[in-house]
Design a protein around this motif. Structure first.
Motif, PDB file in Angstrom:
ATOM      1  N   TRP A 131      -0.064  -1.535  16.667  1.00 12.77           N
ATOM      2  CA  TRP A 131       1.009  -0.711  16.098  1.00 12.77           C
ATOM      3  C   TRP A 131       2.313  -1.194  16.714  1.00 12.77           C
ATOM      4  CZ3 TRP A 131       4.811   2.532  17.974  1.00 12.77           C
ATOM      5  CH2 TRP A 131       5.389   3.433  17.074  1.00 12.77           C
TER       6      TRP A 131
ATOM      7  N   ARG B  30       3.195   0.244   6.397  1.00 12.90           N
ATOM      8  CA  ARG B  30       2.091  -0.455   5.753  1.00 12.90           C
ATOM      9  C   ARG B  30       1.169  -1.045   6.816  1.00 12.90           C
ATOM     10  NH1 ARG B  30       4.698  -5.789   2.840  1.00 12.90           N
ATOM     11  NH2 ARG B  30       6.221  -6.326   4.427  1.00 12.90           N
ATOM     12  N   TRP B  31      -0.026  -1.354   6.371  1.00 11.26           N
ATOM     13  CA  TRP B  31      -1.029  -2.039   7.180  1.00 11.26           C
ATOM     14  C   TRP B  31      -1.165  -3.454   6.641  1.00 11.26           C
ATOM     15  CZ3 TRP B  31      -4.707   0.714  10.564  1.00 11.26           C
ATOM     16  CH2 TRP B  31      -4.439   2.089  10.659  1.00 11.26           C
TER      17      TRP B  31
ATOM     18  N   SER C 168       2.781   7.306  11.399  1.00 10.78           N
ATOM     19  CA  SER C 168       2.142   6.529  10.341  1.00 10.78           C
ATOM     20  C   SER C 168       2.976   5.283  10.057  1.00 10.78           C
ATOM     21  CB  SER C 168       2.020   7.364   9.062  1.00 10.78           C
ATOM     22  OG  SER C 168       1.188   8.480   9.286  1.00 10.78           O
ATOM     23  N   PRO C 169       2.332   4.131   9.873  1.00  8.81           N
ATOM     24  CA  PRO C 169       3.086   2.908   9.592  1.00  8.81           C
ATOM     25  C   PRO C 169       3.549   2.869   8.143  1.00  8.81           C
ATOM     26  CG  PRO C 169       0.743   2.455   9.539  1.00  8.81           C
ATOM     27  CD  PRO C 169       0.878   3.882   9.981  1.00  8.81           C
TER      28      PRO C 169
ATOM     29  N   ARG D  17       9.405  -1.514  10.043  1.00  8.73           N
ATOM     30  CA  ARG D  17       8.494  -0.948  11.023  1.00  8.73           C
ATOM     31  C   ARG D  17       8.691   0.560  11.095  1.00  8.73           C
ATOM     32  NH1 ARG D  17      10.581  -5.307  15.351  1.00  8.73           N
ATOM     33  NH2 ARG D  17      12.416  -4.508  14.362  1.00  8.73           N
ATOM     34  N   PRO D  18       7.682   1.318  11.574  1.00 19.67           N
ATOM     35  CA  PRO D  18       6.458   0.855  12.216  1.00 19.67           C
ATOM     36  C   PRO D  18       5.503   0.153  11.256  1.00 19.67           C
ATOM     37  CG  PRO D  18       6.472   3.253  12.069  1.00 19.67           C
ATOM     38  CD  PRO D  18       7.798   2.797  11.606  1.00 19.67           C
ATOM     39  N   LEU D  19       4.816  -0.799  11.819  1.00 18.80           N
ATOM     40  CA  LEU D  19       3.900  -1.659  11.081  1.00 18.80           C
ATOM     41  C   LEU D  19       2.600  -1.725  11.870  1.00 18.80           C
ATOM     42  CD1 LEU D  19       3.521  -4.093   8.916  1.00 18.80           C
ATOM     43  CD2 LEU D  19       4.264  -5.552  10.804  1.00 18.80           C
ATOM     44  N   VAL D  20       1.466  -1.745  11.173  1.00 19.36           N
ATOM     45  CA  VAL D  20       0.186  -1.953  11.842  1.00 19.36           C
ATOM     46  C   VAL D  20      -0.410  -3.268  11.385  1.00 19.36           C
ATOM     47  CG1 VAL D  20      -2.223  -1.197  12.022  1.00 19.36           C
ATOM     48  CG2 VAL D  20      -0.392   0.454  12.327  1.00 19.36           C
TER      49      VAL D  20
ATOM     50  N   LEU E 146      -2.246   6.782  16.762  1.00 19.21           N
ATOM     51  CA  LEU E 146      -0.946   6.149  16.535  1.00 19.21           C
ATOM     52  C   LEU E 146       0.167   7.187  16.597  1.00 19.21           C
ATOM     53  CD1 LEU E 146      -1.916   3.788  13.571  1.00 19.21           C
ATOM     54  CD2 LEU E 146      -2.000   3.322  16.038  1.00 19.21           C
TER      55      LEU E 146
ATOM     56  N   GLY F 232       6.307  -0.558  16.801  1.00 18.79           N
ATOM     57  CA  GLY F 232       7.382   0.367  16.479  1.00 18.79           C
ATOM     58  C   GLY F 232       8.699  -0.337  16.233  1.00 18.79           C
ATOM     59  N   LYS F 233       9.732   0.428  16.079  1.00 15.74           N
ATOM     60  CA  LYS F 233      11.033  -0.133  15.691  1.00 15.74           C
ATOM     61  C   LYS F 233      11.678  -0.933  16.807  1.00 15.74           C
ATOM     62  CE  LYS F 233      11.943   3.144  11.991  1.00 15.74           C
ATOM     63  NZ  LYS F 233      12.898   4.067  11.352  1.00 15.74           N
TER      64      LYS F 233
END
Length: 389
Positions: free
Chosen positions: A201, A313-314, A310-311, A186-189, A307, A203-204
């Motif tokens: 979104w 990955r999406w 930036s993640p 993470r961050p992950l979307v 956001l 976060g960690k």
């Protein structure tokens, strides 16, 4: 991939805003529930049903899932009722009843041949009108009838408390995304592209670090365009979009909508972009499909400005992940890894239904389901109402 339009900018990511804490879970509960979740989404393709085992914080096990498609006549009934702010007439009461009976049929089909009896059912119903600024959210489908039909407690009315407190009442799924994302980088979307599109979104800090909102139209306007011109329900495999050309001028007109300038959290009703057909009118079938596909992606690109970071990955769920032109364009325009949620071991066809099972369990434990960062609620909020058989 659709070429990136010159007139659209990729604005740098916004600074993080206040997310709000997540309340600690009540202590003393050591069990789990077998919960069935039910979802009838804005794409109006049918009822998704799924079963999970959960304590409302973690997902212990994932069971089978299915989709019970709507026939064309019933889909037309649903479409005709969109925008209704009340079910207090003969047509409304009949739809309220018939939706519940169809959901009961979906649960029976899901459980057929098994020895499983669920402890709970999480029931979303079908949203006919959603206007949180006016304090109104209307879902068709009678939860009391569903509980009586199945002999199982039903948790429903999951948006109402949040809306009454001044929140957007949507999206509701982010806390489930956060539970599934434990152990992922993470961050992950998580991007859900149904009739309307929304992002989560994560976060960690996981559930303590959530932002979510509707990005804009998902497949709704594109599906409507294809259905009106061909009678088909969608642009299968993106074949029409692949054959067309992007009209950049019309895309920029589509993006010139007050919604995109609003800060997150924010949410949409499917009908909020009913002006779209007028903007693309006159284009060929293929060029219209290309431009509306680009509209979905442009709204997602714009959403990234809300956001905090930036993640890595999406991951994409919803029907949009089956459209290769849409997915390739997302990858190119976002400039980041974009994958279907199956790449991380999730079932995109069942994800929303599973989420409503999870929310039902959270209701039973008096755990919050919406948060300042996901709906703009003033504090982490519980939600839902229990209907006993």
């Amino acid at each position: 991939m659709i070429p990136f339009p010159k007139g659209l900018s990729r604005t740098p990511a916004a600074r993080p805003g206040p997310l709000g804490p997540v309340a600690d879970a009540p202590h003393g509960f050591g069990g789990t529930w077998l919960a069935v979740g039910l979802m009838s989404g804005t794409s109006m393709d049918g009822i998704d049903a799924a079963i999970i085992e959960t304590d409302g914080e973690t997902v212990v096990g994932v069971g089978p899932s299915l989709t019970l498609p709507y026939d064309d006549a019933f889909r037309d009934r649903l479409r005709a009722m969109l925008g209704r702010t009340s079910l207090d007439d003969e047509d409304g009461r009949r739809l309220h009843r018939d939706l519940a009976l169809r959901h009961a049929e979906a649960v029976r089909a899901l459980l057929k041949g098994s020895e499983v009896t669920p402890d709970l059912i999480g029931f979303h119903g079908h949203t006919l009108w959603h206007d949180p600024k006016a304090g109104v959210t209307v879902q068709a489908g009678d939860p009391a009838l569903l509980a009586r039909e199945l002999g199982v407690p039903v948790v429903a009315d999951l948006r109402q408390a949040d809306v009454a407190a001044g929140g957007e009442g949507a999206p509701l799924v982010p806390i489930y995304h956060a539970a599934l994302a434990e152990g992922l980088d993470r961050p992950l979307v998580v991007l859900n592209i149904g009739g309307v599109a929304n992002v989560t979104w994560i976060g960690k800090r996981g559930p303590k670090d959530l932002i979510a909102f509707d990005t804009g139209p998902g497949n709704g306007p594109l599906d409507d365009w294809v259905a009106r011109h061909t009678g088909e329900p969608c642009d299968r495999d993106g074949r029409l979009a692949a054959a067309g050309s992007l009209d950049e001028v019309r895309l920029l007109r589509l993006m010139d909508h007050a919604y995109f300038a609003r800060p997150a959290p924010k949410s949409l009703d499917r009908k909020d972009f009913d002006h779209v057909p007028g903007i693309v009118e006159g284009l060929s079938l293929e060029d219209g499909a290309t431009t509306l596909t680009a509209f979905i992606v442009a709204a997602v690109v714009q959403s990234a400005t809300h956001l905090p970071r930036s993640p890595v990955r999406w991951v994409v769920t919803g029907g949009g992940r089956h459209n290769p032109v849409l997915m390739d364009t997302l990858t190119g325009w976002l400039g980041a890894p974009v994958q279907p949620v199956e790449a991380v071991g999730w079932n995109g066809d069942a994800l929303e239904a599973q989420a409503f099972a999870f929310l039902a369990a959270r209701h039973r434990r008096n755990l919050p389901i919406t948060f300042p960062g996901t709906t703009g609620a003033p504090e982490p909020m519980t939600g839902g109402r229990l209907y006993r058989p």
